[in-house]
Enzyme design. Structure first.
Site, PDB file in Angstrom:
ATOM      1  N   CYS A 140       0.798  -1.234   0.000  1.00 19.89           N
ATOM      2  CA  CYS A 140       0.000   0.000   0.000  1.00 19.89           C
ATOM      3  C   CYS A 140       0.827   1.279   0.000  1.00 19.89           C
ATOM      4  O   CYS A 140       0.828   2.011  -0.981  1.00 19.89           O
ATOM      5  CB  CYS A 140      -0.930  -0.001   1.215  1.00 19.89           C
ATOM      6  SG  CYS A 140      -2.100  -1.354   1.173  1.00 19.89           S
TER       7      CYS A 140
HETATM    8  N1  LIG Z   1      -2.727  -5.828   2.136  1.00 18.34           N
HETATM    9  C1  LIG Z   1      -3.189  -4.743   2.711  1.00 18.34           C
HETATM   10  O1  LIG Z   1      -2.845  -4.449   3.862  1.00 18.34           O
HETATM   11  C2  LIG Z   1      -4.190  -3.846   2.011  1.00 18.34           C
HETATM   12  C3  LIG Z   1      -4.856  -2.870   2.776  1.00 18.34           C
HETATM   13  C4  LIG Z   1      -5.789  -2.052   2.164  1.00 18.34           C
HETATM   14  C5  LIG Z   1      -6.016  -2.166   0.794  1.00 18.34           C
HETATM   15  N2  LIG Z   1      -5.343  -3.100   0.053  1.00 18.34           N
HETATM   16  C6  LIG Z   1      -5.643  -3.169  -1.370  1.00 18.34           C
HETATM   17  O2  LIG Z   1      -6.480  -4.301  -1.595  1.00 18.34           O
HETATM   18  C7  LIG Z   1      -6.186  -4.894  -2.860  1.00 18.34           C
HETATM   19  C8  LIG Z   1      -5.808  -6.353  -2.669  1.00 18.34           C
HETATM   20  O3  LIG Z   1      -4.623  -6.409  -1.874  1.00 18.34           O
HETATM   21  P1  LIG Z   1      -4.179  -7.721  -1.131  1.00 18.34           P
HETATM   22  O4  LIG Z   1      -3.126  -7.304  -0.161  1.00 18.34           O
HETATM   23  O5  LIG Z   1      -5.357  -8.484  -0.635  1.00 18.34           O
HETATM   24  O6  LIG Z   1      -3.516  -8.515  -2.330  1.00 18.34           O
HETATM   25  P2  LIG Z   1      -3.111 -10.081  -2.347  1.00 18.34           P
HETATM   26  O7  LIG Z   1      -2.070 -10.210  -3.385  1.00 18.34           O
HETATM   27  O8  LIG Z   1      -2.865 -10.548  -0.957  1.00 18.34           O
HETATM   28  O9  LIG Z   1      -4.435 -10.782  -2.829  1.00 18.34           O
HETATM   29  C9  LIG Z   1      -4.962 -10.646  -4.093  1.00 18.34           C
HETATM   30  C10 LIG Z   1      -5.473 -11.989  -4.529  1.00 18.34           C
HETATM   31  O10 LIG Z   1      -6.131 -11.828  -5.771  1.00 18.34           O
HETATM   32  C11 LIG Z   1      -5.854 -12.957  -6.560  1.00 18.34           C
HETATM   33  N3  LIG Z   1      -6.101 -12.565  -7.943  1.00 18.34           N
HETATM   34  C12 LIG Z   1      -5.318 -11.864  -8.794  1.00 18.34           C
HETATM   35  N4  LIG Z   1      -5.957 -11.667  -9.958  1.00 18.34           N
HETATM   36  C13 LIG Z   1      -7.162 -12.244  -9.831  1.00 18.34           C
HETATM   37  C14 LIG Z   1      -8.269 -12.374 -10.694  1.00 18.34           C
HETATM   38  N5  LIG Z   1      -8.282 -11.838 -11.912  1.00 18.34           N
HETATM   39  N6  LIG Z   1      -9.333 -13.080 -10.252  1.00 18.34           N
HETATM   40  C15 LIG Z   1      -9.346 -13.629  -9.016  1.00 18.34           C
HETATM   41  N7  LIG Z   1      -8.333 -13.518  -8.152  1.00 18.34           N
HETATM   42  C16 LIG Z   1      -7.266 -12.835  -8.552  1.00 18.34           C
HETATM   43  C17 LIG Z   1      -4.429 -13.313  -6.239  1.00 18.34           C
HETATM   44  O11 LIG Z   1      -4.149 -14.663  -6.557  1.00 18.34           O
HETATM   45  C18 LIG Z   1      -4.390 -13.036  -4.739  1.00 18.34           C
HETATM   46  O12 LIG Z   1      -4.706 -14.173  -3.976  1.00 18.34           O
HETATM   47  C19 LIG Z   1      -5.080  -4.035  -3.457  1.00 18.34           C
HETATM   48  O13 LIG Z   1      -5.655  -3.064  -4.269  1.00 18.34           O
HETATM   49  C20 LIG Z   1      -4.454  -3.367  -2.255  1.00 18.34           C
HETATM   50  O14 LIG Z   1      -3.842  -2.147  -2.582  1.00 18.34           O
HETATM   51  C21 LIG Z   1      -4.444  -3.947   0.653  1.00 18.34           C
END
Ligand SMILES: NC(=O)c1ccc[n+]([C@@H]2O[C@H](COP(=O)([O-])OP(=O)(O)OC[C@H]3O[C@@H](n4cnc5c(N)ncnc54)[C@H](O)[C@@H]3O)[C@@H](O)[C@H]2O)c1
Length: 445
Positions: free
Chosen positions: A273
């Protein structure tokens, strides 16, 4: 019509909730809905993750396997790679990654890919919510036209909203249910129904007037952190130059009950992030001819921190009549933050990389991270993967320098201070008491 139908399904808890992307954000979210009695379908591209969930196994630190199993056994939760099941869902929440391209422009490919699957399988009557962090305008400029292209009308056949995720992995105090949720729909009905949905699992929902406000709100929050961490990092370097204890200064300033909020320096920023999100905002602003200077400055300072740590290490070794080249350096903690396993954008990677490029013999210890690979774009060292080593007494004794990059609470810092020769502490992991009894020379950020 669509509004009242969805409201009924939500209040009856008969709505089926689809979550696309079961990572740090999506998995806690779907489990929370299932624990509240909703049926949830998780959509993944990673077959192993889908299998793990169906076998009742969690791979995310804030979600217990016990809760996953409970939901799966009750028939509430399934995970699948079959996107045709999207048509079974009444609400679809997109939680896919939003990385940056090498050029630091937003990489929208994951959102577009999720949107394409929805477009293929959507049916009238669905609420679609984007949670992935992204630039203002994504929901109504990118997703809305995709669904309208299918011939579906907003407010008649579908509702569309953005709701930023604020999860803080590893934070035991604040988790999905007690973090207030901002919700902004592309239309008023979209806001109302999305707010009602989240109201089932979070204590406080804060509706705003548009998806763009909700998108900008998330980026404002994370830009605020990036800039304040940038300031803390600059202050640390300034205090070092003046020979003042940075950490003591921050602690003292934090006693002010108003108008000050402590941020702490460190070896650089990491995670999915803070290093990335401000770029989404500045990129969008640039499209409109606006140059955001605070964001650029913070990025410059924060991304310079690994180099600064390497400078501290080489100066400290030099004072011992040693060169970085050939020195045994042990990195303690490689995850981007304390007590979690997330390696994304971790500054430890840059520090290891820079030190290896200077000929250091690097090992690392991190109880959360079994292996580190250097397949990111900017590797300048030898790029060989590293494996976690045990923190034995001999290992600490034989090391020329220990760098504390992440202050995991499982590490016995007292023992490290007893046995090491030289420690560079970038996190203030060593308490005054530990430092006072230390036999090692200690350099602090
Ligand atoms: N990790 C954090 O602390 C956090 C906090 C707030 C916001 N976010 C935001 O949330 C979003 C997700 O982040 P995250 O940390 O959960 O990412 P992550 O990489 O942990 O999880 C994303 C998941 O999506 C899957 N994926 C990718 N493409 C896909 C598709 N087309 N269809 C289905 N699944 C798919 C991946 O395999 C993965 O398991 C991002 O935009 C991030 O900026 C993250």
């Amino acid at each position: 019509m669509i509004k009242s139908e969805l409201e009924k399904l939500i209040s009856d808890k008969t709505a089926c909730i689809g979550v696309i992307g079961l990572g740090y954000v999506g998995l806690p979210l779907i489990v929370e809905f299932c624990l509240k009695g909703f049926r949830g379908i998780g959509f993944e591209v990673d077959t192993k993750k889908a299998d793990d969930i169906n076998n009742g196994k969690s791979y995310i630190v804030d979600v217990t396997s016990e809760n996953v199993r409970k939901c799966v056994d009750a028939g509430k939760l399934t995970a699948t790679t079959d996107f045709s099941k999207l048509s079974e869902c009444d609400a679809i929440i997109i939680c896919v990654p939003t990385p940056l391209r090498k050029t630091k422009d937003p990489d929208m490919s994951f959102i577009i890919s999720a949107g394409t699957e929805i477009q293929k399988y959507m049916r009238p009557g669905q609420l679609i919510i984007l949670e992935s962090t992204t630039y203002p305008g994504t929901t109504d400029e990118v997703l809305q036209p995709m669904f309208e292209e299918k011939g579906f009308k907003l407010d008649q056949e579908f509702l569309l909203a953005f709701s930023p995720e604020r999860v803080d992995p590893g934070n035991p105090q604040f988790q999905t249910h007690n973090i207030p949720k901002v919700v902004g729909g592309v239309t008023k009905d979209s806001t109302d129904v999305a707010a009602m949905l989240y109201g089932q699992i979070v204590e406080q929902v804060y509706p705003v007037s548009s998806a763009r406000v909700a998108e900008a709100c998330k980026l404002w929050e994370n830009t605020f952190r990036a800039i304040n961490i940038g300031m803390a990092n600059e202050m640390a370097r300034l205090c070092n130059t003046l020979g003042i204890d940075t950490w003591e200064v921050v602690r003292a300033a934090a006693t002010k009950p108003f108008g000050f909020m402590p941020f702490y320096p460190g070896p650089g920023i990491g995670g999915h992030c803070i290093p990335l999100d401000p770029h989404y905002l500045s990129w969008k602003a640039r499209q409109h001819g606006f140059d955001s200077q605070f964001i650029s400055l913070a990025e410059q300072i924060n991304s310079g921190m690994p180099g600064y740590v390497v400078k501290l290490v080489s100066t400290a070794l030099n004072n011992e009549r040693k060169a970085v080249n050939g020195s045994k350096i042990l990195v303690l903690g490689v995850a981007y933050k304390k007590d979690i396993d997330d390696m994304r954008e971790s500054p430890a990677l840059s520090i290891i990389d820079l030190l290896r490029a200077r000929g250091a013999d690097i090992s690392y210890h991190d109880p959360f991270v079994p292996e580190v690979t250097f397949d990111h774009a900017y590797t300048i060292g030898d790029g060989e993967p590293l494996r976690n080593v045990e923190l034995t007494d001999d290992r600490i004794r034989e090391t020329d320098c220990v760098i504390i990059c992440t202050e995991h609470s499982t590490v016995d810092y007292h023992r490290v201070c007893e046995l090491a020769h030289l420690i560079v502490d970038t996190r203030n992991a060593l308490t005054v008491e530990t430092r006072n009894g230390s036999k090692a020379k200690i350099v602090r950020l």
